[in-house]
Design an enzyme around this catalytic site. Structure first.
Site, mmCIF file in Angstrom:
data_model
loop_
_atom_site.group_PDB
_atom_site.id
_atom_site.type_symbol
_atom_site.label_atom_id
_atom_site.label_comp_id
_atom_site.label_asym_id
_atom_site.label_seq_id
_atom_site.Cartn_x
_atom_site.Cartn_y
_atom_site.Cartn_z
ATOM 1 N N ASP A 165 0.913 -1.235 0.070
ATOM 2 C CA ASP A 165 0.239 -0.086 -0.249
ATOM 3 C C ASP A 165 0.825 1.291 -0.147
ATOM 4 O O ASP A 165 1.635 1.510 0.540
ATOM 5 C CB ASP A 165 -1.101 0.284 0.925
ATOM 6 C CG ASP A 165 -1.652 1.550 1.381
ATOM 7 O OD1 ASP A 165 -2.662 1.568 0.141
ATOM 8 O OD2 ASP A 165 -1.954 1.567 2.015
ATOM 9 N N GLU A 168 -2.226 -1.040 -6.095
ATOM 10 C CA GLU A 168 -2.774 -0.476 -6.197
ATOM 11 C C GLU A 168 -2.821 0.222 -7.306
ATOM 12 O O GLU A 168 -1.803 0.853 -7.691
ATOM 13 C CB GLU A 168 -3.374 0.873 -5.314
ATOM 14 C CG GLU A 168 -3.451 0.112 -3.791
ATOM 15 C CD GLU A 168 -4.786 1.302 -3.480
ATOM 16 O OE1 GLU A 168 -5.885 1.135 -2.435
ATOM 17 O OE2 GLU A 168 -3.307 1.667 -2.322
ATOM 18 N N ASP A 223 -2.317 1.204 7.056
ATOM 19 C CA ASP A 223 -1.880 1.134 6.100
ATOM 20 C C ASP A 223 -0.699 -0.555 5.270
ATOM 21 O O ASP A 223 -1.248 -0.824 4.699
ATOM 22 C CB ASP A 223 -0.725 1.928 5.362
ATOM 23 C CG ASP A 223 -1.286 3.118 5.649
ATOM 24 O OD1 ASP A 223 -1.486 3.801 5.316
ATOM 25 O OD2 ASP A 223 -0.039 4.451 5.588
#
Ligand SMILES: [Zn+2]
Length: 397
Positions: free
Chosen positions: A184, A268, A361
């Site tokens: 992340d 992501e 996170d």
């Protein structure tokens, strides 16, 4: 790309500066020719035609003819390649643009054995052959890969010279353990792994930041064109270059480590550019949260995130998967509850359903690793339009 500090003598520096100037001139000439080209018009000159024009230009301008033809032709070849990449429908690149003096200083040499070579002369010193400049010393800070084919010489804004030997980074073999990791992009830390590890991208130290602020204040007061202003600008550029170097080294080491340890790497799919686009808005529609966004932007850009992902893709080709970022930060990685209120703060996640508490996170990284399908139903609020279609989070890379 392995980059080394180049140590040219003053006489060699003059030659290198000329090479940079000529390469830039030729490149910009090509940019200009292509700028007048549009669909339906006779094709813009290709590489061969441009080479003929270069010969003509050299006949006309003695200063250009005095320079290295190798350097100038390579600039044209690089431009032709950049245009091909720009027109590639599968993976379009940015349109090659105008190069500016002082900002884009560099040239490239290919053809090892014919145009150039590299050798080591002592433990700490290597030599690289540059046309018209001869053997130029560089700091042998690590081994030069034996199969390098070309190099690029650049001068940064701090006036330091570098040579980067081009090697396609060898893919790191997958460990074959079947393990996937989620990463992340954090704000409080640079990156969090689903294993719970936090990665901190190095930045300037507190003392260096204080110095930078002081220099920037001095710069604001210094008279335009004064010697003092030049010196201060130089010092600022050096500090910033130091930060860039640290970030680069960090991305190199971290990406190799991750590629070695995990079979699949999930991140992501963020359009960093969109996220960092200014929140200022227009006069009629002033942006909201301008201040917070400005702080966040610095965090994202400072984290070296984009660099890390690019390096991972180089070293683990076909093993990096991009996941849709929706809900990864509001979803509980233990029970699956999606609730914006679970994100207690930037750093703390506390599930409103099952009570799981941890680093926000890391919780997101675990969701990313799992590549979960998440729907907009459930305890979800304040995180987007409620009529959103359910979406699969997992996307093939
Ligand atoms: Zn939960």
């Amino acid at each position: 790309m392995s980059r080394y500090r180049l140590l040219p003598t003053p006489a060699q520096q003059a030659v290198l500066r000329d090479h940079c100037g000529h390469a830039r001139y030729v490149w910009n000439l090509a940019v200009e020719q292509h700028a007048h080209w549009h669909l339906g018009r006779k094709g813009a000159p290709g590489y061969l035609e441009q080479c003929r024009q270069l010969t003509a230009a050299r006949a006309e301008h003695p200063w250009l003819a005095a320079g290295s033809q190798t350097v100038q032709q390579q600039a044209l070849r690089d431009f032709a390649r950049a245009m091909t990449a720009f027109f590639d429908p599968a993976n379009p690149a940015r349109r090659p643009s105008w190069r500016k003096a002082g900002r884009d200083e560099g040239f490239r040499i290919v053809g090892r054995g014919r145009q150039w070579d590299v050798r080591r002369v002592s433990r700490k010193v290597g030599l690289v052959w540059v046309p018209k400049a001869g053997w130029v010393r560089f700091r042998w800070s690590r081994a030069v890969p034996p199969d390098v084919k070309s190099y690029r010489v650049t001068m940064d804004r701090a006036g330091r010279w570098h040579v980067a030997f081009a090697v396609i980074p060898a893919p790191v073999p997958a460990p074959g353990n079947g393990q996937a990791v989620g990463i992340d992009r954090g704000v409080t830390v640079s990156a969090a792994l689903s294993t719970g590890e936090m990665l901190h991208c190095p930045a300037l130290t507190a003392r260096e930041r204080t110095r930078l602020r002081r220099l920037q204040r001095t710069l604001a007061r210094a008279k335009r064109g004064s010697n003092r202003r030049g010196r201060v600008k130089h010092a600022i550029a050096r500090l910033k270059a130091r930060e860039t170097d640290r970030r680069r080294d960090w991305a190199e080491k971290v990406s190799t480590g991750i590629a070695r340890r995990f079979d699949v790497i999930r991140v992501e799919d963020l359009q960093i550019k969109n996220m960092t686009r200014s929140a200022k808005g227009t006069r009629g529609d002033p942006g909201r949260n301008v201040r917070q966004k400005a702080g966040l932007n610095r965090g994202i850009l400072g984290s070296g995130w984009g660099l890390l992902v690019r390096r991972l893709e180089d070293k683990a080709p076909g093993r990096v998967e991009k996941i849709r970022p929706a809900f990864t930060s509001q979803r509980c990685s233990a029970c699956g509850q999606v609730d914006g209120n679970s994100r207690e703060s930037q750093a703390v996640f506390r599930c409103t359903a099952c009570g799981l508490a941890g680093h926000a996170d890391v919780n997101a990284a675990i969701n990313i690793a799992a590549g979960h399908a998440v729907t907009a139903r459930g305890g979800f609020r304040e995180a987007g339009p409620a009529n959103r279609e359910p979406q699969l989070l997992l996307q093939s890379a």
